[in-house]
Design a protein around this motif. Structure first.
Motif, PDB file in Angstrom:
ATOM      1  N   THR A  20     -23.047 -60.427   8.567  1.00  9.23           N
ATOM      2  CA  THR A  20     -22.651 -59.757   7.326  1.00  9.23           C
ATOM      3  C   THR A  20     -23.486 -60.259   6.146  1.00  9.23           C
ATOM      4  O   THR A  20     -23.635 -59.557   5.145  1.00  9.23           O
ATOM      5  N   LYS A  21     -24.011 -61.491   6.259  1.00 12.68           N
ATOM      6  CA  LYS A  21     -24.779 -62.143   5.188  1.00 12.68           C
ATOM      7  C   LYS A  21     -23.987 -62.216   3.884  1.00 12.68           C
ATOM      8  O   LYS A  21     -24.549 -62.333   2.797  1.00 12.68           O
ATOM      9  N   ALA A  22     -22.665 -62.150   4.010  1.00 11.92           N
ATOM     10  CA  ALA A  22     -21.795 -62.184   2.838  1.00 11.92           C
ATOM     11  C   ALA A  22     -21.092 -63.525   2.690  1.00 11.92           C
ATOM     12  O   ALA A  22     -20.475 -63.785   1.654  1.00 11.92           O
ATOM     13  N   GLY A  23     -21.156 -64.367   3.730  1.00 14.22           N
ATOM     14  CA  GLY A  23     -20.546 -65.679   3.671  1.00 14.22           C
ATOM     15  C   GLY A  23     -19.031 -65.644   3.620  1.00 14.22           C
ATOM     16  O   GLY A  23     -18.385 -64.605   3.824  1.00 14.22           O
ATOM     17  N   VAL A  24     -18.454 -66.816   3.304  1.00 12.82           N
ATOM     18  CA  VAL A  24     -17.007 -66.929   3.206  1.00 12.82           C
ATOM     19  C   VAL A  24     -16.475 -66.063   2.063  1.00 12.82           C
ATOM     20  O   VAL A  24     -15.403 -65.469   2.162  1.00 12.82           O
ATOM     21  N   LYS A  25     -17.242 -65.964   0.986  1.00 14.09           N
ATOM     22  CA  LYS A  25     -16.795 -65.123  -0.129  1.00 14.09           C
ATOM     23  C   LYS A  25     -16.598 -63.680   0.320  1.00 14.09           C
ATOM     24  O   LYS A  25     -15.708 -62.974  -0.185  1.00 14.09           O
ATOM     25  N   GLY A  26     -17.416 -63.235   1.264  1.00 13.33           N
ATOM     26  CA  GLY A  26     -17.255 -61.883   1.785  1.00 13.33           C
ATOM     27  C   GLY A  26     -15.912 -61.698   2.466  1.00 13.33           C
ATOM     28  O   GLY A  26     -15.292 -60.625   2.360  1.00 13.33           O
ATOM     29  N   LEU A  27     -15.433 -62.744   3.154  1.00 14.88           N
ATOM     30  CA  LEU A  27     -14.111 -62.676   3.792  1.00 14.88           C
ATOM     31  C   LEU A  27     -13.020 -62.586   2.729  1.00 14.88           C
ATOM     32  O   LEU A  27     -12.080 -61.799   2.850  1.00 14.88           O
ATOM     33  N   VAL A  28     -13.151 -63.399   1.690  1.00 15.22           N
ATOM     34  CA  VAL A  28     -12.156 -63.395   0.610  1.00 15.22           C
ATOM     35  C   VAL A  28     -12.149 -62.046  -0.097  1.00 15.22           C
ATOM     36  O   VAL A  28     -11.090 -61.474  -0.376  1.00 15.22           O
ATOM     37  N   ASP A  29     -13.342 -61.510  -0.383  1.00 15.25           N
ATOM     38  CA  ASP A  29     -13.438 -60.218  -1.057  1.00 15.25           C
ATOM     39  C   ASP A  29     -12.839 -59.096  -0.213  1.00 15.25           C
ATOM     40  O   ASP A  29     -12.361 -58.091  -0.748  1.00 15.25           O
ATOM     41  N   ALA A  30     -12.878 -59.290   1.127  1.00 12.21           N
ATOM     42  CA  ALA A  30     -12.322 -58.274   2.025  1.00 12.21           C
ATOM     43  C   ALA A  30     -10.803 -58.391   2.145  1.00 12.21           C
ATOM     44  O   ALA A  30     -10.169 -57.588   2.832  1.00 12.21           O
ATOM     45  N   GLY A  31     -10.239 -59.402   1.500  1.00 13.83           N
ATOM     46  CA  GLY A  31      -8.786 -59.550   1.499  1.00 13.83           C
ATOM     47  C   GLY A  31      -8.222 -60.260   2.711  1.00 13.83           C
ATOM     48  O   GLY A  31      -7.042 -60.070   3.053  1.00 13.83           O
ATOM     49  N   VAL A  32      -9.013 -61.091   3.367  1.00 13.23           N
ATOM     50  CA  VAL A  32      -8.537 -61.815   4.542  1.00 13.23           C
ATOM     51  C   VAL A  32      -7.328 -62.680   4.189  1.00 13.23           C
ATOM     52  O   VAL A  32      -7.336 -63.410   3.188  1.00 13.23           O
ATOM     53  N   VAL A  33      -6.298 -62.573   4.997  1.00 11.63           N
ATOM     54  CA  VAL A  33      -5.072 -63.376   4.811  1.00 11.63           C
ATOM     55  C   VAL A  33      -5.005 -64.492   5.847  1.00 11.63           C
ATOM     56  O   VAL A  33      -4.623 -65.624   5.540  1.00 11.63           O
ATOM     57  N   ASN A  34      -5.389 -64.171   7.075  1.00 15.08           N
ATOM     58  CA  ASN A  34      -5.452 -65.161   8.158  1.00 15.08           C
ATOM     59  C   ASN A  34      -6.914 -65.487   8.428  1.00 15.08           C
ATOM     60  O   ASN A  34      -7.702 -64.599   8.773  1.00 15.08           O
ATOM     61  N   ILE A  35      -7.272 -66.743   8.274  1.00 12.90           N
ATOM     62  CA  ILE A  35      -8.679 -67.104   8.427  1.00 12.90           C
ATOM     63  C   ILE A  35      -9.113 -66.961   9.885  1.00 12.90           C
ATOM     64  O   ILE A  35      -8.325 -67.197  10.802  1.00 12.90           O
ATOM     65  N   PRO A  36     -10.371 -66.572  10.133  1.00 10.71           N
ATOM     66  CA  PRO A  36     -10.863 -66.410  11.506  1.00 10.71           C
ATOM     67  C   PRO A  36     -10.782 -67.721  12.301  1.00 10.71           C
ATOM     68  O   PRO A  36     -10.828 -68.815  11.735  1.00 10.71           O
ATOM     69  N   ARG A  37     -10.663 -67.593  13.618  1.00 14.60           N
ATOM     70  CA  ARG A  37     -10.498 -68.769  14.490  1.00 14.60           C
ATOM     71  C   ARG A  37     -11.608 -69.792  14.327  1.00 14.60           C
ATOM     72  O   ARG A  37     -11.381 -70.992  14.474  1.00 14.60           O
ATOM     73  N   THR A  38     -12.815 -69.318  14.058  1.00 17.45           N
ATOM     74  CA  THR A  38     -13.948 -70.232  13.987  1.00 17.45           C
ATOM     75  C   THR A  38     -13.797 -71.259  12.864  1.00 17.45           C
ATOM     76  O   THR A  38     -14.456 -72.295  12.873  1.00 17.45           O
ATOM     77  N   PHE A  39     -12.905 -70.993  11.896  1.00 18.99           N
ATOM     78  CA  PHE A  39     -12.680 -71.920  10.787  1.00 18.99           C
ATOM     79  C   PHE A  39     -11.483 -72.846  11.021  1.00 18.99           C
ATOM     80  O   PHE A  39     -11.272 -73.785  10.245  1.00 18.99           O
TER      81      PHE A  39
END
Length: 370
Positions: A27-46
Motif C-alpha cells: 500500500t506504501k501508506a504505512g501505519v498511518k494508512g491503516l489509521v486513515d482507513a479506520g482500522v479498529v482491530n490492529i492486524p495480526r502482524t502487529f
C-alpha cells in the motif's frame, strides 16, 4: 492429519502473516494508512506474542527520573561538573537529557512540525519516497525489519542517510521539510561535537580523542511518526533495542512514550520542553570497554489522539567496511581491565543489525565479545 476449519499449522499461519505483511507494504501508506482507513482491530502482524503481553502485567513500571544535565554551565566554568554528571549518567543509565544545549527552540519545533507535515500529506505525494532499497539516501517505510521480525511496530519512519559512499543532496529530501532537516542536522552536529568532547574527558582522555578516532560523523537520521493506536496494549511503537551507534541524540515532542530499561524496570523518559535525549550506543560501549553503557529502550504504542513524533540522529562514525576498525581504546586497557570485545567494522555491525529483527542489545554486542 485432518485439520478442522479453525486449526492451522504454524507454517500456514506464517504464510498468511507473510502475505498480510506484503499486502500492507504494497500500500506504501504505512501505519498511518491503516489509521486513515479506520482500522479498529490492529492486524495480526502487529500483535505481540501472548507471553510478552502477559509479562507486561508483572513488570514494574519505574517512577525514576532520567538524569537532566544543564549544558549552560560550560559558559560559567562548570565544565568539570558537567563532565562528572555525564560520566555518572553514561556509566549507569546510559541515557540523559540535556537542556541549554544551543539548538534554537524554534528549530526543534519546526523539525517536529516538518515530520508531521510530511506524514500528513496525501499518500500519493509520499509514495515516491516509500522504499526498502538500501542505495537510497532517503527512505520512507514502516518497520525496516518488517519481513524478518516476529511482530511489527506501530510507526512509520522517514530515514535519512547523510554520509557513506554517496553524499546526501538536499533535493533528495521531501520539499515540505527539506530546509528544516538540513538546518537541524547542521545544529545537531555542533551539539554532537560538544558531547563527544565531554565524553572523551569523562573517559580520562583528551577532549578531541573520540572525534579524532572517527566516532563523530552523523550517518543516519530517523524521523519517526507514531499514529494513534486503537489497541495499544497489544503492540509497541518500537520494540526493545539498543542503538547501532556511538551516540544518539533524540528530539521528541511532548506526548511521551519513550522508555528505558533501568534496574530491571521500564522507566518513562518524560519530555522536557526544549530538552533533548542523549543515549550511549553499542559502539561507545565497545570502545570504552564496558565503562559506558548502551541500554535497552523502547517506545510504547501511542494512546493519544495526536500522532507522536521523534527525530533520532545517530552518530556512527565510518559507515563503510573499507574504513578502519573500532575496538576497546588502548588507553583504557590494562592487566586489571582486559579487552572485553574484539575490533569490528561499522559496516560489519550494520550488516548483521539490519538483517534481523530489532531486539535487545545483548544480541548485537555478544557477537563481538572476546
Amino acid at each position: 492429519m485432518v485439520l478442522s476449519d479453525d486449526t492451522k499449522t504454524s507454517s500456514e499461519n506464517g504464510s498468511e502473516i507473510d502475505r498480510e505483511r506484503k499486502a500492507f507494504d504494497d500500500t506504501k501508506a504505512g501505519v498511518k494508512g491503516l489509521v486513515d482507513a479506520g482500522v479498529v482491530n490492529i492486524p495480526r502482524t502487529f500483535i505481540r506474542p501472548p507471553g510478552e503481553i502477559a509479562e507486561e502485567l508483572t513488570t514494574h513500571q519505574g517512577k525514576l527520573q532520567v538524569p537532566v544535565i544543564d549544558l549552560d554551565g560550560i559558559r560559567y566554568n562548570k565544565l568539570e561538573d558537567i563532565v562528572d554528571q555525564v560520566r555518572a549518567a553514561s556509566e549507569t543509565w546510559g541515557f540523559f537529557q540535556v537542556i541549554n544545549h544551543g539548538i534554537p527552540l524554534h528549530l526543534m519545533e519546526e523539525m517536529i512540525e516538518g515530520v508531521h507535515k510530511f506524514n500528513e500529506q496525501d499518500v500519493e505525494v509520499k509514495k515516491p519516497f516509500y522504499t526498502r532499497e538500501p542505495t537510497r539516501n532517503v527512505r520512507f517505510n514502516s518497520n525496516f525489519d518488517l519481513y524478518h521480525s516476529r511482530t511489527a511496530s506501530w510507526r512509520d519512519t522517514l530515514a535519512i542517510f547523510t554520509s557513506g559512499t554517496k553524499s546526501l543532496e538536499p533535493n533528495e529530501l521531501p520539499k515540505v521539510c527539506r530546509d528544516t532537516i538540513m538546518e537541524y542536522i547542521k545544529e545537531v552536529s555542533k551539539l554532537g561535537e560538544t558531547l563527544f568532547e565531554i565524553l572523551s574527558m569523562a573517559l580520562g582522555l583528551k577532549p578531541e580523542y573520540l572525534k579524532d578516532m572517527g566516532c563523530f560523523n552523523i550517518y543516519g537520521v530517523a524521523c519517526n511518526y507514531y499514529p494513534h493506536c486503537p489497541q495499544p496494549e497489544l503492540t509497541l511503537g518500537a520494540k526493545r533495542h539498543s542503538d547501532p551507534s556511538f551516540l544518539t541524540i533524540l528530539l521528541q515532542d511532548q506526548i511521551g512514550g519513550l522508555q528505558v530499561f533501568y534496574e530491571n524496570q521500564w522507566t518513562d523518559v518524560n519530555p522536557i520542553s526544549g530538552g533533548l535525549v542523549v543515549n550511549i550506543g553499542d559502539f561507545l560501549q565497545v570502545i570504552s570497554n564496558d565503562k559506558l553503557k548502551s541500554v535497552d529502550h523502547r517506545v510504547a504504542a501511542n494512546v493519544h489522539a495526536t500522532s507522536r513524533v521523534s527525530v533520532a540522529c545517530f552518530f556512527t562514525g565510518h559507515a563503510t567496511e573499507t574504513q578502519k576498525p573500532f575496538g576497546p581504546i588502548k588507553e583504557l586497557i590494562s592487566e586489571e581491565n582486559r579487552p572485553v570485545y574484539r575490533e569490528f567494522l561499522v559496516g560489519e555491525y550494520f550488516s548483521k543489525y539490519f538483517s534481523k529483527e530489532l531486539e535487545g542489545k545483548s544480541a548485537g554486542l555478544k557477537q563481538f565479545e572476546i
